[in-house]
Design a protein around this motif. Sequence first.
Motif, PDB file in Angstrom:
ATOM      1  N   GLU A  28      -3.843  35.104 -18.523  1.00 52.65           N
ATOM      2  CA  GLU A  28      -3.889  36.006 -19.680  1.00 52.65           C
ATOM      3  C   GLU A  28      -2.740  36.999 -19.661  1.00 52.65           C
ATOM      4  O   GLU A  28      -2.139  37.285 -20.704  1.00 52.65           O
ATOM      5  CB  GLU A  28      -5.227  36.752 -19.699  1.00 52.65           C
ATOM      6  CG  GLU A  28      -5.443  37.620 -20.929  1.00 52.65           C
ATOM      7  CD  GLU A  28      -5.656  36.832 -22.210  1.00 52.65           C
ATOM      8  OE1 GLU A  28      -5.739  37.454 -23.284  1.00 52.65           O
ATOM      9  OE2 GLU A  28      -5.739  35.588 -22.136  1.00 52.65           O
ATOM     10  N   TYR A  76      -5.260  35.026 -35.544  1.00 52.91           N
ATOM     11  CA  TYR A  76      -6.607  35.473 -35.213  1.00 52.91           C
ATOM     12  C   TYR A  76      -7.679  34.859 -36.101  1.00 52.91           C
ATOM     13  O   TYR A  76      -8.873  35.092 -35.881  1.00 52.91           O
ATOM     14  CB  TYR A  76      -6.671  36.997 -35.258  1.00 52.91           C
ATOM     15  CG  TYR A  76      -6.057  37.635 -34.032  1.00 52.91           C
ATOM     16  CD1 TYR A  76      -6.824  37.930 -32.915  1.00 52.91           C
ATOM     17  CD2 TYR A  76      -4.689  37.909 -33.979  1.00 52.91           C
ATOM     18  CE1 TYR A  76      -6.268  38.487 -31.789  1.00 52.91           C
ATOM     19  CE2 TYR A  76      -4.112  38.469 -32.850  1.00 52.91           C
ATOM     20  CZ  TYR A  76      -4.907  38.752 -31.754  1.00 52.91           C
ATOM     21  OH  TYR A  76      -4.339  39.295 -30.633  1.00 52.91           O
ATOM     22  N   LYS A 135      -7.499  31.514 -28.026  1.00 55.55           N
ATOM     23  CA  LYS A 135      -7.897  32.901 -27.821  1.00 55.55           C
ATOM     24  C   LYS A 135      -9.391  33.073 -27.580  1.00 55.55           C
ATOM     25  O   LYS A 135      -9.800  33.716 -26.610  1.00 55.55           O
ATOM     26  CB  LYS A 135      -7.451  33.737 -29.023  1.00 55.55           C
ATOM     27  CG  LYS A 135      -7.638  35.236 -28.822  1.00 55.55           C
ATOM     28  CD  LYS A 135      -6.817  35.730 -27.638  1.00 55.55           C
ATOM     29  CE  LYS A 135      -7.026  37.216 -27.419  1.00 55.55           C
ATOM     30  NZ  LYS A 135      -6.377  37.672 -26.171  1.00 55.55           N
TER      31      LYS A 135
END
Length: 496
Positions: A28, A76, A135
């Motif tokens: 990450e 996103y 994600k």
Amino acid sequence: MSQQSLAADAATTEAKYPRSIPYIIGNEAAERFSFYGMRSIMVTFLVAQFYSKLYNPTVADAKGNEVVHLFVALAYALPFVGGLVADWFTGKYKIILWISIVYCFGHLCLALFDTNLNGFMVGLLLIAIGAGGIKSCVSANVGDQFDKTNQTLLSKVYGWFYFSINAGSVFSTLLIPPIYKNYGAQWAFGIPGLLMALATIIFFSGRKLYVRVPPGGINKNNFVFISVYALFNIGKKQKGQSLLDVSKGKFNPEKVEGVKAVYRVMAVFMFAPIFWAMWDQNLSEWVLQAEKLDRHINLGFTSFTILAGQVQTANPIFLLSFIPLFTYFIYPFFDKIGLKATPLRRIGAGLALTALSFVIIAFVQISVDAGGHPSVWWQIFAYVVLSAAEVLVSITGLEYAYTQAPKSMKSTMTAIWLLTVSIGNLFDAYVNNSISNHGFFAKYTGSNFYWVFVGICTVFLILYLFISPRLKERNYIDEPDAEFQGNEVIAQTNNL
């Protein structure tokens, strides 16, 4: 020693961090270096390289901001798709590994097409697919590594997980802007690509240690199918039933209750888009504002001038300090004095601080509009407030998404949380598009742009204070083996 003491000692001894966690956190940190590294110069690069040659400064800035926010919105929004694919078909491990390779090719395109807008946009598309595809799976994968023996460590690990995000962000936002200035765009976009390749290698190296939750496959007892069926059969709803109850005749009642849990969480998440609409401006609108500030830093023993793209480093630096401060001191302090720092209270406080950070930025912009060059320290002060808001809203939301969702829907629930980032950025893109095309928001430029967001956030906060005390919660980590025991077991908490 009493049996109770022995049991407590045994529980403490068994609570160990999973061996896979360092690989996940290392992955990450490197991936976030690559993402925030390219974002640190994206808006200034787009404006300088492409849009300033075609438009006046106001429109050029709006065009650059619009592209940045559309990119973030796509990046996103796709976690929802990635979460469904992981839950249904591939599992988290496979989708993280393979989509990471697509991510790497996206960075390669940015480095190769630094003078070609179309080629550059292809690179942004591939990065959005890569970042979006993995994600929700990465953050949910953290929770999958824990069980009853060490679940007490989950909150702290999510804190360190977020710490790794901002560690990667600190180094990238410090290094990439001066590399861009001194060596050009190819190096500035190429180095984040190398870090993404490193992130992929780190993740692959821990393959033998991961707890892998197998995909559940497509089945009728799923969030999407249950929701769609209820929507198209709304006429069957009986008095006293919720809308989703009409699905219980066709679907597993336990799963229907699980879907209800997801919607209860979404009642909290509907207040998050305004936070992200404002937070993401620190990597776009605030960067362009920083170019007009006095960025000379005098510390007494030394002085230097920082680049506009480096000012945003203040955010992860403050976060690196605030995460342990809030986790180990502020939250326990309020718990000790009887004002329990519940997730819903944290989010409400975070929204208030977000609005305050934009009040500071609006006053800075008033000075800029008048032809002044206020000190960059004022913007740094706004970063202090915004970073505290991020700890309260973003870290809490990430943990809340995992703990409040049934086991079969954890990746999907995390993706819905990330979808709030997309919605916020879509609104930003809409506002900037309106400005560049002389639409409704064209009159809200300069400081008025920021005052509009202060007003909107204030309205959301008032609504949140009214609605949040009436929301129900249920922690599925505390009750992992019983996803449904009837409505009577769903705890109602007095959160505010």
